[in-house]
Design an enzyme around this catalytic site. Structure first.
Site, mmCIF file in Angstrom:
data_model
loop_
_atom_site.group_PDB
_atom_site.id
_atom_site.type_symbol
_atom_site.label_atom_id
_atom_site.label_comp_id
_atom_site.label_asym_id
_atom_site.label_seq_id
_atom_site.Cartn_x
_atom_site.Cartn_y
_atom_site.Cartn_z
ATOM 1 N N GLU A 97 40.098 46.792 34.873
ATOM 2 C CA GLU A 97 38.879 46.322 34.205
ATOM 3 C C GLU A 97 38.245 45.159 34.963
ATOM 4 O O GLU A 97 37.023 45.098 35.115
ATOM 5 C CB GLU A 97 39.178 45.856 32.771
ATOM 6 C CG GLU A 97 39.790 46.906 31.893
ATOM 7 C CD GLU A 97 41.308 46.833 31.821
ATOM 8 O OE1 GLU A 97 41.847 46.985 30.716
ATOM 9 O OE2 GLU A 97 41.948 46.629 32.878
ATOM 10 N N CYS A 145 44.048 44.429 27.952
ATOM 11 C CA CYS A 145 44.912 43.317 27.561
ATOM 12 C C CYS A 145 44.024 42.147 27.125
ATOM 13 O O CYS A 145 42.791 42.211 27.220
ATOM 14 C CB CYS A 145 45.816 42.911 28.727
ATOM 15 S SG CYS A 145 44.926 42.094 30.084
ATOM 16 N N CYS A 185 41.720 40.817 30.013
ATOM 17 C CA CYS A 185 40.596 41.714 30.292
ATOM 18 C C CYS A 185 39.596 41.707 29.142
ATOM 19 O O CYS A 185 38.384 41.730 29.374
ATOM 20 C CB CYS A 185 41.098 43.119 30.584
ATOM 21 S SG CYS A 185 42.001 43.213 32.146
ATOM 22 N N HIS A 189 43.543 43.569 37.477
ATOM 23 C CA HIS A 189 43.575 44.726 36.585
ATOM 24 C C HIS A 189 42.345 45.597 36.846
ATOM 25 O O HIS A 189 41.316 45.120 37.332
ATOM 26 C CB HIS A 189 43.583 44.290 35.131
ATOM 27 C CG HIS A 189 44.863 43.658 34.706
ATOM 28 N ND1 HIS A 189 45.171 43.459 33.380
ATOM 29 C CD2 HIS A 189 45.917 43.168 35.403
ATOM 30 C CE1 HIS A 189 46.359 42.878 33.275
ATOM 31 N NE2 HIS A 189 46.825 42.687 34.508
#
EC number: 3.5.4.33
Length: 147
Positions: free
Chosen positions: A58, A86, A89, A56
């Site tokens: 992040e 999410c 993260c 992801h």
């Protein structure tokens, strides 16, 4: 410069990363890490490219920032991300002790606030809704075009 203006300026940089993700066929989420007024990492989703569900924006941005700083804690940093993190993260952001997190659009289906509202560091300052419309529109357009 007011904090809102600063946040919008860096969120536009995160949106540029989200656009780069979109151009690669990745879900258009972008992130930047700012330390002492300077961008130290930029990233976007790479889950399709790397065949890695953990890639992801992040996660990529945190890893790059920690590598640059030479340590796992990002205690002098702000993370800007175009969509609410999410749960995965949020956990990583919490472990990295990021003191300030700024996101654009909320994620009602997968966002940390619904599933893990205490995942961030307890003293973290979390700001949502920065350039929310632009961030949301980019996501909606991506999924409309996929259909």
């Amino acid at each position: 410069m007011e904090q809102l203006e600063i946040d919008e300026q860096y969120m536009r940089k995160a949106l540029q990363e989200a656009e780069a993700a979109c151009q690669k066929g990745e879900i258009p989420i972008g992130a930047v890490v700012v330390c002492k007024g300077r961008i130290i990492s930029r990233a976007h989703n790479l889950t399709e490219t790397l065949h890695d569900v953990t890639a992801h924006a992040e996660m990529q941005a945190i890893t790059a920032a920690a590598d640059l700083l030479g340590g796992k804690y990002l205690t002098d940093c702000t993370l800007y991300v175009t969509v609410e993190p999410c749960t995965m993260c949020a956990g990583a952001i919490g472990w990295a002790q990021v003191p300030r997190i700024v996101y654009g659009a909320p994620d009602e289906k997968r966002g940390y606030r619904h599933y893990a509202p205490h995942a961030m560091h307890p003293r973290a300052d979390i700001v949502g809704g920065i350039l929310e419309d632009e961030c949301r529109e980019l996501m909606q357009k991506f999924f409309r075009d996929k259909r």
